[in-house]
Motif scaffolding. Structure first.
Motif, PDB file in Angstrom:
ATOM      1  N   ALA A 205       0.812  -1.219   0.000  1.00 47.92           N
ATOM      2  CA  ALA A 205       0.000   0.000   0.000  1.00 47.92           C
ATOM      3  C   ALA A 205       0.843   1.266   0.000  1.00 47.92           C
ATOM      4  O   ALA A 205       0.396   2.317  -0.453  1.00 47.92           O
ATOM      5  N   ALA A 206       2.078   1.181   0.505  1.00 50.33           N
ATOM      6  CA  ALA A 206       2.899   2.377   0.707  1.00 50.33           C
ATOM      7  C   ALA A 206       3.441   2.916  -0.615  1.00 50.33           C
ATOM      8  O   ALA A 206       3.933   2.161  -1.457  1.00 50.33           O
ATOM      9  N   ASP A 207       3.374   4.225  -0.776  1.00 51.96           N
ATOM     10  CA  ASP A 207       4.025   4.883  -1.909  1.00 51.96           C
ATOM     11  C   ASP A 207       5.508   5.104  -1.630  1.00 51.96           C
ATOM     12  O   ASP A 207       6.325   5.043  -2.547  1.00 51.96           O
ATOM     13  N   VAL A 208       5.838   5.378  -0.374  1.00 55.81           N
ATOM     14  CA  VAL A 208       7.212   5.625   0.054  1.00 55.81           C
ATOM     15  C   VAL A 208       7.398   4.951   1.406  1.00 55.81           C
ATOM     16  O   VAL A 208       6.477   4.906   2.228  1.00 55.81           O
ATOM     17  N   VAL A 209       8.607   4.427   1.647  1.00 51.54           N
ATOM     18  CA  VAL A 209       8.935   3.802   2.926  1.00 51.54           C
ATOM     19  C   VAL A 209      10.085   4.566   3.579  1.00 51.54           C
ATOM     20  O   VAL A 209      11.075   4.908   2.909  1.00 51.54           O
ATOM     21  N   LEU A 210       9.949   4.831   4.876  1.00 53.35           N
ATOM     22  CA  LEU A 210      11.043   5.381   5.668  1.00 53.35           C
ATOM     23  C   LEU A 210      11.639   4.250   6.493  1.00 53.35           C
ATOM     24  O   LEU A 210      10.918   3.553   7.222  1.00 53.35           O
ATOM     25  N   ALA A 211      12.947   4.047   6.390  1.00 52.16           N
ATOM     26  CA  ALA A 211      13.653   3.010   7.139  1.00 52.16           C
ATOM     27  C   ALA A 211      14.594   3.674   8.142  1.00 52.16           C
ATOM     28  O   ALA A 211      15.225   4.687   7.831  1.00 52.16           O
ATOM     29  N   THR A 212      14.692   3.097   9.338  1.00 52.99           N
ATOM     30  CA  THR A 212      15.515   3.723  10.372  1.00 52.99           C
ATOM     31  C   THR A 212      17.003   3.449  10.199  1.00 52.99           C
ATOM     32  O   THR A 212      17.818   4.104  10.836  1.00 52.99           O
ATOM     33  N   ASN A 213      17.366   2.486   9.360  1.00 53.37           N
ATOM     34  CA  ASN A 213      18.783   2.222   9.094  1.00 53.37           C
ATOM     35  C   ASN A 213      18.897   1.426   7.799  1.00 53.37           C
ATOM     36  O   ASN A 213      17.881   1.074   7.178  1.00 53.37           O
ATOM     37  N   GLU A 214      20.116   1.127   7.405  1.00 54.17           N
ATOM     38  CA  GLU A 214      20.322   0.423   6.139  1.00 54.17           C
ATOM     39  C   GLU A 214      19.816  -1.012   6.194  1.00 54.17           C
ATOM     40  O   GLU A 214      19.396  -1.572   5.184  1.00 54.17           O
ATOM     41  N   SER A 215      19.850  -1.639   7.378  1.00 54.73           N
ATOM     42  CA  SER A 215      19.325  -2.999   7.503  1.00 54.73           C
ATOM     43  C   SER A 215      17.827  -3.027   7.233  1.00 54.73           C
ATOM     44  O   SER A 215      17.316  -3.911   6.531  1.00 54.73           O
ATOM     45  N   TYR A 216      17.097  -2.051   7.788  1.00 47.38           N
ATOM     46  CA  TYR A 216      15.666  -1.978   7.522  1.00 47.38           C
ATOM     47  C   TYR A 216      15.397  -1.638   6.059  1.00 47.38           C
ATOM     48  O   TYR A 216      14.422  -2.120   5.466  1.00 47.38           O
ATOM     49  N   ARG A 217      16.231  -0.804   5.483  1.00 48.61           N
ATOM     50  CA  ARG A 217      16.063  -0.480   4.062  1.00 48.61           C
ATOM     51  C   ARG A 217      16.211  -1.741   3.209  1.00 48.61           C
ATOM     52  O   ARG A 217      15.440  -1.965   2.263  1.00 48.61           O
ATOM     53  N   ASP A 218      17.174  -2.582   3.553  1.00 44.16           N
ATOM     54  CA  ASP A 218      17.379  -3.819   2.809  1.00 44.16           C
ATOM     55  C   ASP A 218      16.140  -4.713   2.901  1.00 44.16           C
ATOM     56  O   ASP A 218      15.746  -5.351   1.918  1.00 44.16           O
ATOM     57  N   VAL A 219      15.500  -4.748   4.079  1.00 36.13           N
ATOM     58  CA  VAL A 219      14.278  -5.544   4.227  1.00 36.13           C
ATOM     59  C   VAL A 219      13.166  -4.986   3.332  1.00 36.13           C
ATOM     60  O   VAL A 219      12.434  -5.741   2.691  1.00 36.13           O
ATOM     61  N   ALA A 220      13.039  -3.659   3.287  1.00 36.57           N
ATOM     62  CA  ALA A 220      12.001  -3.054   2.449  1.00 36.57           C
ATOM     63  C   ALA A 220      12.217  -3.380   0.977  1.00 36.57           C
ATOM     64  O   ALA A 220      11.258  -3.593   0.224  1.00 36.57           O
ATOM     65  N   LEU A 221      13.468  -3.430   0.547  1.00 37.46           N
ATOM     66  CA  LEU A 221      13.765  -3.759  -0.848  1.00 37.46           C
ATOM     67  C   LEU A 221      13.580  -5.242  -1.123  1.00 37.46           C
ATOM     68  O   LEU A 221      12.959  -5.631  -2.120  1.00 37.46           O
ATOM     69  N   ARG A 222      14.112  -6.065  -0.235  1.00 37.70           N
ATOM     70  CA  ARG A 222      14.139  -7.512  -0.472  1.00 37.70           C
ATOM     71  C   ARG A 222      12.801  -8.156  -0.149  1.00 37.70           C
ATOM     72  O   ARG A 222      12.220  -8.862  -0.978  1.00 37.70           O
ATOM     73  N   ARG A 223      12.306  -7.919   1.054  1.00 42.60           N
ATOM     74  CA  ARG A 223      11.073  -8.565   1.493  1.00 42.60           C
ATOM     75  C   ARG A 223       9.836  -7.776   1.078  1.00 42.60           C
ATOM     76  O   ARG A 223       8.775  -8.349   0.813  1.00 42.60           O
ATOM     77  N   GLY A 224       9.977  -6.463   1.020  1.00 44.60           N
ATOM     78  CA  GLY A 224       8.830  -5.631   0.675  1.00 44.60           C
ATOM     79  C   GLY A 224       8.681  -5.366  -0.802  1.00 44.60           C
ATOM     80  O   GLY A 224       7.639  -4.863  -1.237  1.00 44.60           O
ATOM     81  N   GLY A 225       9.718  -5.684  -1.590  1.00 45.31           N
ATOM     82  CA  GLY A 225       9.628  -5.488  -3.023  1.00 45.31           C
ATOM     83  C   GLY A 225       9.553  -4.037  -3.458  1.00 45.31           C
ATOM     84  O   GLY A 225       9.076  -3.734  -4.562  1.00 45.31           O
ATOM     85  N   LYS A 226      10.026  -3.106  -2.618  1.00 44.57           N
ATOM     86  CA  LYS A 226       9.966  -1.693  -2.970  1.00 44.57           C
ATOM     87  C   LYS A 226      11.116  -1.315  -3.902  1.00 44.57           C
ATOM     88  O   LYS A 226      12.186  -1.926  -3.894  1.00 44.57           O
ATOM     89  N   ARG A 227      10.896  -0.280  -4.686  1.00 48.66           N
ATOM     90  CA  ARG A 227      11.935   0.239  -5.561  1.00 48.66           C
ATOM     91  C   ARG A 227      12.935   1.041  -4.737  1.00 48.66           C
ATOM     92  O   ARG A 227      12.554   1.723  -3.775  1.00 48.66           O
ATOM     93  N   PRO A 228      14.230   0.992  -5.073  1.00 46.87           N
ATOM     94  CA  PRO A 228      15.229   1.737  -4.289  1.00 46.87           C
ATOM     95  C   PRO A 228      14.899   3.215  -4.165  1.00 46.87           C
ATOM     96  O   PRO A 228      15.137   3.812  -3.105  1.00 46.87           O
TER      97      PRO A 228
END
Length: 437
Positions: free
Chosen positions: A182-205
């Motif tokens: 549902a999210a248009d944009v994701v805010l991640a608190t660190n690079e590890s969370y960003r990796d989860v959003a890309l890998r598990r969440g399928g979000k664009r970088p």
């Protein structure tokens, strides 16, 4: 349920909000931040985001629970941020209690979102991963959805409940997937969370922005040490933070027992600042370990008292054990210790090293005896403690400062609103209707 303002009142509020936001990238735009975990402004990260957006020209509304001792007013406007709070009883009784809590929170959130009216951005802070439901309702009315991922809820479930990958775990994973989708944009608190959003969440970088938490430096200004806080001992140890099942306060207490019993060190007093689900259990564990005379539990205390303890502390403790959540999470207490120039003893976690670097020493493998040994090492080496403290303050004022996160937050909002005009509210929408032939 209290009745909201009539349509004419909201027309005036909507019109004024557009006129008042006249600078920055948020010109003529309205944001609604949804929070369920803590009240605002007690939630420091959310409050920093609110004031950053306000300074960027946004009109900011927040929906959050009421606090028990502070943030108790149902409605407040603080420094230009409009806060709408609802009553919420904390969960008890395991997962079923959380379901009851979250159901109540969702009902109140939807009720208050209708009261706020149309917004350009709805910004939902987890946990839980249920706030995509009101966000979807607002997306259908023209809002863009920013998901602010404070915790990895599947990992939180595994770390907190020790139930394995059961049906509820699979449900939690499904909710996270729906939130990412549902999210248009994701805010991640660190690079590890960003990796989860890309890998598990399928979000664009380009749709994932790292907005690191950072302490408000004006809140953490050292004051002269107060030796009386050490209760007659040469050294003071300090823990600051939440006391939940996954936060490792039990590890710290067992390490302190080893420091006394196995290393023969009784030249310290320890203070544990904070509260949480496990507070009473930790007080009882301290009693069982025979630490009641050397360990003090303060509960939550005013900022001024917190600064007094941290300014006097010789060593600060970050005992979060290695589990799927803690290994990839940024601990606010570590950043706050660093802001105060305190040396840290931590277990060896990936993101703890990213945050603290050489401002901490690390015990491997959740080894409580090794944790105790590192405390003793630092107590015996004041020069090392001073070097570590200096490293911490330099990191907080440099790469880890909030000003870097401010730029990333505003960039995320700009990306969410790219190629979109502000949504009309109140009198503007009706004026458009009158102009139609």
């Amino acid at each position: 349920m209290r009745a909201g303002p009539n349509r004419g009142t909201w027309a005036l509020l909507g019109e004024r909000s557009f006129k008042d936001t006249t600078s920055g990238d948020g010109t003529n735009r309205r944001a609604l931040i949804l929070v369920e975990n803590l009240s605002v402004p007690f939630d420091r990260r959310v409050w920093q985001e609110c004031t950053t957006l306000r300074d960027g020209g946004w009109t900011v509304h927040v929906i959050c629970p009421q606090g028990s001792r502070r943030d108790t007013e149902p409605e407040a406007e603080i420094d230009g941020v409009r806060i709408h709070r609802y009553p919420l009883r904390a969960a008890t009784g395991g997962p079923a209690g959380y379901l009851r809590e979250y159901g109540s929170a969702l009902w109140h959130t939807l009720r208050l979102a209708r009261k706020v009216g149309p917004v350009d951005v709805v910004h939902a802070c987890n946990p839980p991963d249920l706030l995509f439901l009101p966000a979807l309702w607002m997306k259908r009315r023209g809002a863009r959805f920013i998901f602010d991922q404070h915790d990895l809820v599947p990992e939180l479930y595994l770390s907190r409940f020790d139930r394995g990958e059961d049906l509820l775990y699979r449900a939690v994973c499904a909710l996270e997937r729906r939130t990412y989708r549902a999210a248009d944009v994701v805010l991640a608190t660190n690079e590890s969370y960003r990796d989860v959003a890309l890998r598990r969440g399928g979000k664009r970088p380009e749709d994932v922005f790292v907005v690191r938490s950072a302490p408000a430096v004006e809140r953490f200004q050292p004051v002269p040490p107060e030796p009386e806080l050490k209760r007659g001992k040469p050294h003071l140890l300090c823990y600051l933070g939440v006391m939940g099942p996954q936060d490792g306060v039990d590890y710290a207490l067992r390490a302190l027992a080893k420091l006394r019993d196995e290393l023969g060190r009784t030249d310290w007093h320890a203070v544990f600042v904070g509260s949480g689900d496990a507070f009473d259990a930790m007080v009882e564990l301290s009693r069982q370990l025979g630490l009641s005379e050397q360990v003090q539990f303060t509960g939550r205390i005013p900022d001024a008292d917190l600064v007094r303890y941290l300014s006097t502390a010789d060593v600060c403790l970050s005992p979060d054990p290695c589990n799927p959540l803690n290994d990839v999470s940024t601990m606010n207490k570590v950043l706050e210790y660093m802001a105060m120039g305190r040396p840290i003893v931590s277990f060896d976690l990936r993101e703890a090293r990213v945050s603290a670097g050489d401002a901490a020493v690390y015990a491997a493998g959740d080894d409580e005896a090794a944790f105790a040994g590192l405390i003793a090492l630092l107590l015996d080496d004041p020069e090392k403690r001073a070097r570590m403290g200096k490293i911490g303050t330099e990191r907080i004022s440099g790469d880890l400062s909030w000003r870097n996160s401010q730029a990333s937050l505003l960039a995320a909002y700009a990306a969410a609103c790219r190629d979109r005009t502000p949504v009309p509210t109140g009198e503007q929408a009706r004026a458009r209707g009158r102009q139609r032939p």
